[in-house]
Structure formats: C-alpha cells, structure tokens
Design an enzyme around this catalytic site. Structure first.
Site, short mmCIF file in Angstrom:
data_model
loop_
_atom_site.label_atom_id
_atom_site.label_comp_id
_atom_site.label_asym_id
_atom_site.label_seq_id
_atom_site.Cartn_x
_atom_site.Cartn_y
_atom_site.Cartn_z
N GLY A 91 -46.60 -93.86 -11.41
CA GLY A 91 -47.40 -93.33 -10.20
C GLY A 91 -47.01 -94.30 -9.18
O GLY A 91 -46.41 -95.44 -9.18
N ARG A 155 -43.05 -89.26 -14.38
CA ARG A 155 -43.35 -90.02 -15.49
C ARG A 155 -42.74 -89.97 -16.79
O ARG A 155 -43.20 -90.21 -17.98
CB ARG A 155 -45.05 -89.87 -15.74
CG ARG A 155 -45.92 -90.38 -14.63
CD ARG A 155 -47.34 -90.10 -14.96
NE ARG A 155 -48.01 -90.66 -14.00
CZ ARG A 155 -48.53 -91.75 -13.66
NH1 ARG A 155 -48.33 -92.79 -14.56
NH2 ARG A 155 -49.42 -92.24 -12.75
N ASP A 186 -44.58 -99.45 -19.07
CA ASP A 186 -43.75 -98.24 -19.69
C ASP A 186 -42.40 -98.02 -18.93
O ASP A 186 -41.44 -97.65 -19.53
CB ASP A 186 -44.64 -97.12 -19.55
CG ASP A 186 -45.78 -97.06 -20.67
OD1 ASP A 186 -45.56 -97.63 -21.52
OD2 ASP A 186 -46.93 -96.73 -20.24
N LYS A 212 -43.96 -102.59 -10.80
CA LYS A 212 -44.46 -101.81 -9.87
C LYS A 212 -45.90 -101.34 -10.68
O LYS A 212 -45.68 -101.00 -11.86
CB LYS A 212 -43.85 -100.57 -9.29
CG LYS A 212 -44.90 -99.72 -8.64
CD LYS A 212 -44.93 -98.25 -9.23
CE LYS A 212 -45.35 -97.97 -10.53
NZ LYS A 212 -45.47 -97.07 -11.10
N THR A 213 -47.15 -101.56 -10.29
CA THR A 213 -48.23 -100.96 -10.70
C THR A 213 -49.56 -101.52 -9.82
O THR A 213 -49.51 -102.68 -9.81
CB THR A 213 -48.56 -100.99 -11.99
OG1 THR A 213 -49.98 -100.51 -12.41
CG2 THR A 213 -48.45 -102.55 -12.70
N ASP A 215 -52.29 -101.51 -10.85
CA ASP A 215 -53.27 -102.07 -11.83
C ASP A 215 -53.35 -103.37 -11.97
O ASP A 215 -54.01 -104.29 -12.55
CB ASP A 215 -53.11 -101.20 -13.26
CG ASP A 215 -53.47 -99.76 -13.22
OD1 ASP A 215 -54.16 -99.20 -12.19
OD2 ASP A 215 -53.24 -99.08 -14.32
#
Length: 549
Positions: A91, A155, A186, A212-213, A215
């Site tokens: 994402g 993804r 992931d 990167k995220t 979240d």
C-alpha cells in the site's frame, strides 16, 4: 516519452500542481552529515532472529547471522557505474517518491553513469520486466509529493519457483547490480527471500529493503519507525479534530472512527495522543486483558451514560481497524475460519459451521449478519482476513444501541460511523517523512554501492537535527519469525505491536479517564510545512525516544 518496452511516463506537470505542491517541489531536502562526505560501512556483531532462529537459519542459510552495519566517516567506495532497480511494494505511504529520489541522487552524485530502473506496478513489474528508465526529468516532478504514481505499486508476493526464476531472468537481462524493495513487513520478507535466492544461485544482484507502512508496525531499535506513519497520523488527526468541532457544535452525535492498522493499533494510539478523544480502544490491551465483545460494549456504554448524566450526548470514539482480530474469542474464530477456508469451501448451506468449535460457533452466531459475511470474505494475498472490509464501527454502534436500550439510558444516542483509511496514504509527506525517506533512499543506495545485501536501510537518532541522524542497515533475517499463513508456517518479518509498558501507551493511559468525561479535544489542523510546528515529529516517536510529548 515511450520507453523501449512501451511504458509511457505519467504526465505530471507543474502547470497542474497546486501552489502548495509547487512549493514542496522546490523545497530543499537536508541530508545527514554522514552522507555528505566520504564514509565507510562498518560491520556490527552477528545477528540472530526475532523468533525460531534454528528454523530461520535453515530457510536462509546464505544470509542468516550476517551482521547489521553502520556508516562511519572516512574511507571511500569505487566510483564505478551501477545498474539498480527500484520496486514500490504494498500500500501507498507518504514519502515513497523521496526514497526513490534519494536513491537517484546518491547514484548521480557518487557513481559514474549509473542506470536506475523503476519497475512498474510493484513486484509483478519486476517479474515481468516491465520498467521505465529513471532520469532526472522523470524523477524531479515527484520530489516531496505524495502517492506512488511515479511507478505505481502492487501486492504480489514472490514465493514460487517460477516467480524466483522470473526474478533471476529479469536481473540477468538488465544486468542488475542491485534492487531496492520499498515496502512493509511482507514486502521486506520478499526482499529477504530474493536476496537469499540470488546469493544461493551465485548472482551478483544484491537486495536492500526500505521500511514503509503507515501502520507503524515495522520498527525496532535500529529501525525506529516506518515512513508514512508520521504524515498519515497527522492527516487522520486533522479529520478527527474536525469531527470534534462538529460533535461539540451539534451536541448530538457520537462519531465512531475506525482507523487504519490491520495488525497493530499504533495509528489509533498516536491519533489519540494528538486529539484527546473521549474513548479509544487499543487492540493490544484488549488482547492482553482477554476482553470480550460484551466487555468492550459495556466499557463504551458506561462512558456514554456517564457523559449523558452531565449533559454531554456526543463524543468521539477511536477504534483500530483490526480490533475484531484482537478480541480473543473472535481471534480464535478467525483462526478456525482461516483453516477452513484454506483447506475447503464455505458452502451456502452452512455445513462448514460443523467444523467450528462450539465456542467459536456461538461467537459467530451472535455477530450481526453483515459482520458474519465480512469474516468469510476472500483472504488477502498473504492469507489474512481483510479487516478493512469488516465494519467494526457499525457493529459497535449496533451493540451499544442494544445495551443502551437494555439499560434505558441515553435515549438521544446517535452513532455516526467513519472509516479513515485511504485518505491518509497519499498525502503530501510531512517535513519529517520527506527528510526521513530521502535519507533512507540515499542510505539504501550506499549499502548497495558497498556490496551489501539482505539488509533493510536504517536511519536513527531521529530526535536530533537531520544533520545528526545516523545511517546504516539491519539484517533482514534478524527481524524474522515463523507464522502460520494459509495453513502453512512461513517466514515473515514479525510485526511490532503497541507495547503496553511503552511510553506512548503509558502517556495515553494516564490521561484517558480525564478525556472520557471532560472535553479536552485538540484540533491540530492540517499538516504544516512552515512555522513553529512544521518540524515536530509525532508523539509516539518523541515518547519512544525519551522526549517529552
């Protein structure tokens, strides 16, 4: 212009930029001092793994145990030309374009006549050799801009023998010296698997990851934060602040806000620290205390009733996206559903329910029908429940309504559901994310230039001035553990959860009772690029670094 493989460059042009975008485009990006002059790469001690080290060692025999590294002043690297590929994976997160800009600038400044390939659409672009040559003219319009539209993302996982074969073929055809995989846990697992496969096959192509995220669940001591988290939380907090003003103005709505964070509640916690909502549910606390859906409903209802007693029939409630997966009774249900879905078919007659344990069957039956259907949706490519499609906020509104009716309390309750997700993923990166990403990219290129592989780019000392930030690389295998996915144990980078003994949660816990009954709302407004607050990092990072938030 079209490239040899037919890909047409996106039409970004300053003529269609806003004034803010143009100002960000022109803004200079500072670098850590270590990256401004000559440096050497110094190995640290050998590493292990986060969990199951013996099994991880078997799965990564060519990488396991290799040291993490740091950049030190002095020394020199050869100025030979390099061929480097870049992959955006997973994402979107604010700042990704600056990672690529950092890679590009390093190679332009430190090597001669290097070539950079941007693989279109994520890992699948790499496997199918769909790329674009990254030139100054191509890269420049994306500096300090949001999104991943420079080369776009995907993804796809790289895990089958055929996929590894395709990866090797691309690397050989383009004569790649290295690849940078920009992604989350992931995606960096992908990077580690690629690095292991390439080394096992004796290939020269090296692989470096970047954290990167939005979240915020890819971090450790050496990687203090993932990029995009700072910007996304500031964007969500602005929106929450706006709802707070609305709630206070109308005096009649409870806004239930579900926030991104499939596996961890970092975003929810950070937004709470920024805005001071009346109720915040932290998934990790729910799991630790073995709370049930009933106890969560009672907790929310108790506060709503107490607020009604003092004349407040409105409020703000923050919920992590993955809440339902933190509730032990639902967690067990989901684990059983995952096994059933991985090994069979969910028939419409409901015979599959006989495979559930009695407790899980009972939990499933008490859930609203819409939630039941959402729990049975197709899993994501990694075998996970698509929690973004489970409307937990609507479920809680229904359960609270029923409990309020049962108690004959607050007849004026009106719940308004919200999900803040994609809105935070592609905003203009904050000053912190702009600078952090540029340093991560510059550092990733330095690691490849020095011959390293199987590392994730790391930038530390983030509470200091950018000039004083440290740069290095952490062994990806040291972040690994085994996890059961799609019915099999697979190596994955272990997610970093909210630590209930950590400074950010403790700060929140010390204030939440006051926030619940007294309106201590803060509306932080939009992300700032100039002025006294423009360079402030998020509360979570400040508290974790030991600063006062």
């Amino acid at each position: 212009m079209p490239t040899a493989n037919g890909y047409v460059k996106p039409g970004r042009s300053p003529s269609v930029y806003s004034e803010v975008e143009i100002s960000r485009l022109k803004a200079s990006i500072p670098l850590p001092s270590i990256l401004k002059s000559s440096f050497s790469v110094v190995d640290g001690p050998k590493t292990s793994a986060t969990g199951n080290p013996d099994e991880i060692a078997k799965l990564f025999p060519n990488l396991f145990g290799q040291p993490s590294v740091s950049l030190k002043a002095g020394g020199s690297l050869p100025t030979k030309s390099l061929k480097i590929g870049v992959i955006l994976s997973g994402g979107q997160a604010p700042g990704g374009h600056n990672v690529i800009s950092g890679i590009f600038d390093y190679l332009h400044n430190r090597t001669k006549n290097s070539t950079i390939y941007g693989f279109k659409g994520g890992p699948i672009g790499f496997l199918k050799c769909k790329y674009v040559h990254l030139s100054h003219e191509f890269v420049y319009p994306y500096r300090n801009q949001g999104g991943f539209d420079m080369i776009c993302s995907g993804r796809d996982k790289i895990e089958t023998p055929q996929q590894f074969h395709e990866a090797r073929e691309t690397a050989k055809m383009l004569d790649l010296d290295g690849i940078v995989v920009i992604g989350g846990d992931d995606s960096n697992t992908n990077a580690c698997l690629l690095a292991e496969n390439f080394r096992a096959k004796g290939m020269k192509t090296r692989v470096i990851g970047c954290p990167k995220t939005i979240d915020g669940d890819l971090k450790c001591k050496e990687v203090p934060t993932s990029f995009g988290f700072d910007t996304a939380c500031k964007i969500y907090s602005e929106m929450i602040g706006n709802l707070m003003v609305d709630a206070r103005s109308t005096g009649k709505y409870y806004h239930f806000v579900r926030l991104m964070g499939r596996a961890a509640s970092h975003i929810t916690l950070e937004c709470a620290l920024q805005t001071h909502p009346n109720i915040t549910i932290i998934g990790e606390e729910v799991a630790a205390q073995k709370q049930t859906l009933k106890s969560i409903t009672n907790y929310i209802t108790n506060i709503i009733c107490k607020r009604a007693d003092v004349g407040y029939n409105y409020g703000i409630i923050l919920i992590p996206e993955g809440l339902i997966d933190f509730v032990p009774e639902v967690q067990q249900l989901i684990a059983e559903l995952n096994e059933i879905i991985a090994h069979g078919v969910v028939d419409q007659q409901g015979a599959w329910k006989k495979k559930l344990r009695s407790q899980s069957h009972d939990v499933f039956e008490i859930l609203p029908k819409a939630i039941q259907e959402q729990l049975l949706l197709e899993r994501d490519p990694h075998g996970n429940v698509q929690v973004s499609k489970i409307e937990t906020e609507k479920m809680l509104i229904q359960m609270v309504e029923a409990e309020l009716e049962k108690r004959k309390c607050n007849k004026n309750f009106k719940g308004q559901p919200h999900f803040f997700g994609y809105e935070g993923r592609c905003g203009l990166p904050s000053n912190f994310d702009s600078n952090y990403c540029y340093a991560l990219g510059y550092g990733a290129a330095a690691l490849l230039h020095s011959g390293k592989t199987g590392l994730i780019s790391s930038v530390g000392n983030l509470g200091a001035r950018v000039e004083d930030w440290t740069v290095g690389g952490m062994a990806l295998t040291s972040l690994m553990d085994l996890e059961r996915r799609q019915g099999k144990f697979k190596p994955v980078i272990k997610k970093a959860m909210v630590e209930l003994q950590g400074a950010p949660f403790k700060k929140f816990a010390s204030m939440r009772d006051e926030w619940s009954l007294k309106n201590r709302y803060i509306n932080p407004g939009p992300v700032q690029f100039f002025g006294p607050t423009s360079d402030l990092i998020n509360h979570t990072l400040r508290l974790e670094l030991g600063s006062q938030a």
